[in-house]
Scaffold this active site. Sequence first.
Site, PDB file in Angstrom:
ATOM      1  N   CYS A  32       1.048  -1.347  -0.491  1.00 12.19           N
ATOM      2  CA  CYS A  32      -0.060  -0.107  -0.229  1.00 12.19           C
ATOM      3  C   CYS A  32       0.962   1.424   0.191  1.00 12.19           C
ATOM      4  CB  CYS A  32      -0.371  -0.310   1.502  1.00 12.19           C
ATOM      5  SG  CYS A  32      -2.479  -1.520   1.046  1.00 12.19           S
ATOM      6  N   ASP A  54       0.125 -10.840  18.459  1.00  8.86           N
ATOM      7  CA  ASP A  54       2.016 -10.804  18.395  1.00  8.86           C
ATOM      8  C   ASP A  54       2.870 -10.310  16.931  1.00  8.86           C
ATOM      9  OD1 ASP A  54       1.894 -14.596  20.187  1.00  8.86           O
ATOM     10  OD2 ASP A  54       1.019 -11.676  20.261  1.00  8.86           O
ATOM     11  N   CYS A 112      -2.101  -9.995  25.260  1.00  6.66           N
ATOM     12  CA  CYS A 112      -1.878 -10.819  26.281  1.00  6.66           C
ATOM     13  C   CYS A 112      -0.886 -10.239  27.286  1.00  6.66           C
ATOM     14  CB  CYS A 112      -0.802 -11.723  25.284  1.00  6.66           C
ATOM     15  SG  CYS A 112      -2.478 -13.189  24.684  1.00  6.66           S
ATOM     16  N   SER A 126       5.566 -19.913  22.295  1.00  8.16           N
ATOM     17  CA  SER A 126       4.929 -18.654  22.634  1.00  8.16           C
ATOM     18  C   SER A 126       6.072 -18.447  23.823  1.00  8.16           C
ATOM     19  CB  SER A 126       3.917 -19.272  23.459  1.00  8.16           C
ATOM     20  OG  SER A 126       3.355 -18.559  24.770  1.00  8.16           O
TER      21      SER A 126
HETATM   22  C1  LIG Z   1      -0.866 -16.702  23.288  1.00  9.13           C
HETATM   23  C2  LIG Z   1       0.916 -15.615  23.642  1.00  9.13           C
HETATM   24  C3  LIG Z   1       0.785 -15.570  24.657  1.00  9.13           C
HETATM   25  O1  LIG Z   1       0.277 -14.306  23.203  1.00  9.13           O
HETATM   26  C4  LIG Z   1       1.677 -16.177  22.490  1.00  9.13           C
HETATM   27  O2  LIG Z   1       0.891 -16.220  21.423  1.00  9.13           O
HETATM   28  C5  LIG Z   1       2.537 -15.321  22.525  1.00  9.13           C
HETATM   29  O3  LIG Z   1       3.587 -15.854  21.184  1.00  9.13           O
HETATM   30  O4  LIG Z   1       2.947 -14.749  23.117  1.00  9.13           O
HETATM   31 MG   LIG Z   2       2.124 -16.103  19.564  1.00  4.20          MG
END
Ligand SMILES: CC(C)(O)[C@@H](O)C(=O)O
Ligand SMILES: [Mg+2]
Length: 559
Positions: free
Chosen positions: A108, A124, A195, A472
């Site tokens: 874009c 993320d 998160c 994660s």
């Molecule tokens: C679900 C979470 C904790 O967000 C994970 O995807 C991460 O990479 O931190």
């Molecule tokens: Mg993640």
Amino acid sequence: MSSNRRSRNITEGVARAPNRSMYYAMGYQEGDFRKPMVGVANGHSTITPCNSGLQRLADAAVEGLKAAGANPQIFGTPTISDGMAMGTEGMKYSLVSREVISDCVETCVGGQWMDGVMVIGGCDKNMPGGMMGMLRANVPAIYIYGGTILPGKYKGQDLNIVSVFEAVGQFSAGKMSEEDFCEIERRAIPGSGSCGGMYTANTMSSSFEALGMSLPYSSTMANVEDEVVGNVKQAAAVLVDAVKADLKPRDIVTKEAIENAVAVIMATGGSTNAVLHYLAIAHAAEVDWTIDDFERLRRKVPVICDLKPSGRYLAIDLHRAGGIPAVMKELLKHGLLHGDCMTITGRTVAQNLAEVPELRADQDVIRPVTDPLYAEGHLAILKGNLSPEGCVAKITGLKNPVITGPARVFDDEQSALAAIMAGKIQAGDVMVLRYLGPKGGPGMPEMLAPTGALIGQGLGESVGLITDGRFSGGTWGMVVGHVAPEAHAGGTIALVHEGDSITIDAHRLLLQLNVSDEEIARRRAAWTAPPPRYTRGVLAKFFKNASSASTGAVLDRLE
Ligand SMILES: CC(C)(O)[C@@H](O)C(=O)O
Ligand SMILES: [Mg+2]
């Protein structure tokens, strides 16, 4: 307006009359063609709470850019939710979405000859994807993080998404009542925001402050608070000034700036994904950066923040304790940051931090460098015959920093999780989860479901887990990810047999298959690559083009 106004390529001259005519339909008036055209990459989505609170930020961006004398142009960037996709086939699209987002931003900005861009994201992959797109396009740019989530509450406990993943292990081991399990599921995620621990979203957002590509204090704000809107308005004015000064992302994202970002990641105990994403960000910035650069910084920078997953606090607690500026001030004081790096504000890191107060005595989220949680960083690069290209582990706080045990081999995540839930994994085992790399997955999915279940069952300190997939940011324990070469590329991990002895040694930074070279060579001679799991679409494209995890699993490495 500086001479670099790129948008003149699409709006000036007789031949561009047809192009201009389209803008009138977008409300442009005569004078507007002399103003900078600034994109707003809007990550708003009702797919996930991480992105569900972004529309008011995009609206504030339009208002702020107009007030600063620019023409805002909103366009969308997609997201998937790592938390929702985790443990399912959908998680294979998570890393793919990083590439889709960066392609969106680059396409874009390039297609419309934009003079600048503000990227707004939440979940993320939004952060690395947005940064890669900004660096490829290389027009003045600023990153806006949507903000972290507040904790859920139950029986006096602060909850977050990782509480639920770990509850799966506790409940399956009979350590939690069904009522508590169901209540934790319902209460852990109280509203919008990403998160809440120092997981991947907060890791990447915090590192962008240190990188100089987002405003001080912005990376740890809670999405539901009004201050995030104020940040956007301020960012809009800063961005238009950067457009006038022609201050571009590659003027800011230098090797020293990346060292600052990685130093903050080490100091805050950030996600292993940061290794993969900063290899990709450095590639987009054409900065000479390798996996070994992380180890060089790890040895220098202590962990000074007590943050989940392995610590006590959430990103909002870090914000209230002084935020990333307080962390950066403490690191700069001890020579652990480059103070002369330029930032998007038009001032250097040291200038931005000059007014930041010293660490407050009434908080224990951020520790002084002289009294760290861990004297060295937590993100270690391990090597050995199982991962000669390097792999990633969080090595701080481990009760058993060395484990040698029998391999328990799984060629997919679901069967590994089923074995854990059925109580078939014992203390001392080393789980091998393979064919989950960039090509083998494809898409290098995160393994929070099995690692969270191991923690919940109380096996996090006694069971090793290695994978060519990812983890994660909520993962901790004796776990090693990004094993490279991956199984699908014929890496040694593909040659492991059930029961083989494997050593994970956090002291010697070693990942070793204790089988003779002759036997490994014999097995390699007999190995053939399985067919690709997908032959059409984005997963097939990712399978075909992804580089090794040890170079960021990027799709545009031409060598
Ligand atoms: C679900 C979470 C904790 O967000 C994970 O995807 C991460 O990479 O931190
Ligand atoms: Mg993640």
